[in-house]
Design a protein around this motif. Structure first.
Motif, PDB file in Angstrom:
ATOM      1  N   LYS A 159       0.837  -1.205   0.000  1.00 38.85           N
ATOM      2  CA  LYS A 159       0.000   0.000   0.000  1.00 38.85           C
ATOM      3  C   LYS A 159       0.870   1.253   0.000  1.00 38.85           C
ATOM      4  CE  LYS A 159      -4.397  -1.227   2.144  1.00 38.85           C
ATOM      5  NZ  LYS A 159      -5.301  -0.979   3.271  1.00 38.85           N
ATOM      6  N   GLU A 160       0.415   2.269  -0.711  1.00 40.45           N
ATOM      7  CA  GLU A 160       1.155   3.525  -0.729  1.00 40.45           C
ATOM      8  C   GLU A 160       1.135   4.151   0.670  1.00 40.45           C
ATOM      9  OE1 GLU A 160       1.266   7.674  -3.330  1.00 40.45           O
ATOM     10  OE2 GLU A 160      -0.094   6.066  -3.904  1.00 40.45           O
ATOM     11  N   ASN A 161       2.303   4.636   1.114  1.00 41.94           N
ATOM     12  CA  ASN A 161       2.455   5.235   2.449  1.00 41.94           C
ATOM     13  C   ASN A 161       1.994   4.293   3.558  1.00 41.94           C
ATOM     14  OD1 ASN A 161       3.321   7.687   1.289  1.00 41.94           O
ATOM     15  ND2 ASN A 161       1.194   8.306   0.959  1.00 41.94           N
ATOM     16  N   ALA A 162       2.270   2.985   3.381  1.00 36.79           N
ATOM     17  CA  ALA A 162       1.773   1.966   4.317  1.00 36.79           C
ATOM     18  C   ALA A 162       2.215   2.235   5.757  1.00 36.79           C
ATOM     19  CB  ALA A 162       2.230   0.576   3.873  1.00 36.79           C
ATOM     20  N   ILE A 163       3.478   2.591   5.959  1.00 43.54           N
ATOM     21  CA  ILE A 163       3.995   2.784   7.327  1.00 43.54           C
ATOM     22  C   ILE A 163       3.267   3.945   8.014  1.00 43.54           C
ATOM     23  CG2 ILE A 163       6.011   3.491   8.680  1.00 43.54           C
ATOM     24  CD1 ILE A 163       7.745   1.857   6.728  1.00 43.54           C
ATOM     25  N   GLU A 164       3.099   5.060   7.284  1.00 39.55           N
ATOM     26  CA  GLU A 164       2.412   6.222   7.864  1.00 39.55           C
ATOM     27  C   GLU A 164       0.956   5.879   8.192  1.00 39.55           C
ATOM     28  OE1 GLU A 164       4.396   6.324   5.227  1.00 39.55           O
ATOM     29  OE2 GLU A 164       6.043   7.459   6.120  1.00 39.55           O
ATOM     30  N   ILE A 165       0.314   5.140   7.273  1.00 45.51           N
ATOM     31  CA  ILE A 165      -1.090   4.747   7.502  1.00 45.51           C
ATOM     32  C   ILE A 165      -1.190   3.889   8.752  1.00 45.51           C
ATOM     33  CG2 ILE A 165      -3.001   3.356   6.581  1.00 45.51           C
ATOM     34  CD1 ILE A 165      -2.032   4.252   3.750  1.00 45.51           C
ATOM     35  N   LYS A 167       0.927   3.623  11.335  1.00 47.64           N
ATOM     36  CA  LYS A 167       1.267   4.346  12.570  1.00 47.64           C
ATOM     37  C   LYS A 167       0.180   5.324  13.003  1.00 47.64           C
ATOM     38  CE  LYS A 167       6.218   4.386  13.316  1.00 47.64           C
ATOM     39  NZ  LYS A 167       7.398   5.218  13.527  1.00 47.64           N
ATOM     40  N   ASN A 168      -0.607   5.803  12.035  1.00 47.58           N
ATOM     41  CA  ASN A 168      -1.600   6.828  12.348  1.00 47.58           C
ATOM     42  C   ASN A 168      -3.036   6.327  12.319  1.00 47.58           C
ATOM     43  OD1 ASN A 168       0.161   9.243  12.641  1.00 47.58           O
ATOM     44  ND2 ASN A 168       0.735   8.710  10.562  1.00 47.58           N
ATOM     45  N   TYR A 213       3.820  -5.092   6.893  1.00 45.04           N
ATOM     46  CA  TYR A 213       4.488  -4.339   7.945  1.00 45.04           C
ATOM     47  C   TYR A 213       3.754  -4.643   9.248  1.00 45.04           C
ATOM     48  CZ  TYR A 213       7.092  -1.382   4.642  1.00 45.04           C
ATOM     49  OH  TYR A 213       7.938  -0.917   3.669  1.00 45.04           O
TER      50      TYR A 213
END
Length: 325
Positions: A159-165, A167-168, A213
């Motif tokens: 997924k695009e920006n998976a880590i940010e998604i 974590k938030n 992740y």
């Protein structure tokens, strides 16, 4: 709560006080507590591959094109237990409930081949009954300091920006905060100076289907004098593992037993290797079990009042994989 007076906890205390290496396995309901010294692992059909110990020779097996088919239960069937869990969450009887299911699978590998070909932090093959390949540490004890690494929250790494998604995400954050708080309290029963060293670390998990992740944290403390060199007494206090149960433990266990329509057995139990001085242990997840010549993959995830039904059903599906690549 559960009866944690199994005599083998005393045996674990005796062996750890004498600095004798041993391996132990405890099932989810703390009814089966098995203890093996190093020389009787093989005769009991146990193959173990941990971070700092193995009793098997790594085979240079040819990579295989893994064919894994899962016969997923219907969404309606999954929803029955899910709604039961949500009912109790809405009433405030639980803040987090780990809801798991049992899925029949077919795979073109034997349990032994899965054990040898899998890449994982912890791997155990028990006779021809079950195999697991767990990424999740339960507790480590190093020089009388105890560490735990709760893992809660996963996302498709593509997924695009998976880590940010991840974590938030409000739900994933709430789930992670709850488990960290629960395990910090658990460690406080056996340790002093308990603190969170690392919060919301992201780990990469490679699988045969999709990469994931996963979110982890690290908590540590200094063992109280009465728990030093007493592995059995520590496990008696800490089990069942909070990360695969929920909070509060006692009421959440009641909810799980009502919502799930199968026996977890050793799945989501804990096993560990004591080397004579230090301990490494893991939560027994990513678990395939043989029953009447059929294979079943047990998987699930943490449910909170913020959970979305479709996302939770998908997470249960995502965790049906083998880490062979």
């Amino acid at each position: 709560m559960l009866n944690t007076n199994h005599p083998n906890f005393n045996k674990m205390d005796e062996l750890s006080e004498k600095k004798v290496p041993f391996f132990f396995m405890v099932d989810f309901l703390v009814e089966k507590v098995e203890v093996y010294t190093e020389d009787n692992l093989k005769e009991n059909g146990l193959s173990i591959h941990f971070q700092n110990y193995t009793n098997t020779i790594e085979r240079r097996a040819e990579p295989k094109n893994v064919q894994l088919r899962a016969y997923l239960e219907s969404k309606e069937s999954y929803r029955k237990g899910y709604d039961e869990v949500q009912h109790h969450l809405q009433l405030g009887n639980s803040y987090l409930t780990n809801y798991t299911r049992k899925t029949e699978i077919e795979i073109n590998l034997s349990l032994e081949e899965i054990y040898h070909l899998s890449k994982a932090k912890y791997k155990v093959l028990y006779q021809d009954q079950f195999v697991f390949f767990s990424p999740e540490t339960f507790v480590e004890i190093i020089n009388n300091e105890i560490f735990t690494h709760p893992m809660k929250g996963t996302i498709d790494a593509a997924k695009e920006n998976a880590i940010e998604i991840l974590k938030n995400d409000v739900k994933e954050k709430a789930e992670h905060y709850t488990v960290v708080d629960l395990l910090r309290n658990d460690l406080s029963m056996v340790a002093d100076d308990v603190k969170v060293n690392e919060f919301q670390r992201i780990d990469f998990l490679k699988t045969n289907k999709k990469n994931l992740y996963a979110m982890s944290s690290e908590i540590s403390g200094k063992l109280k004098p009465e728990f030093q060199r007493k592995i059995g007494s520590i496990m008696r206090q800490l089990l069942p593992a909070g990360s695969i149960l929920g909070a509060p433990k006692s009421k959440t266990l009641e909810i799980i037993l009502k919502a799930e329509n199968y026996d977890r057995g050793f799945y989501t139990g804990v096993c560990g290797w004591f080397d004579g001085k230090n301990l490494d242990s893991c939560v027994m997840i990513r678990f395939i079990e043989k029953e009447n010549e059929k294979l079943y993959f047990k998987s699930g995830g943490g449910i909170t009042h913020l959970s979305n039904f479709a996302d939770e059903y998908q997470e249960m599906k995502n965790k049906i994989y083998v880490p062979i690549h």
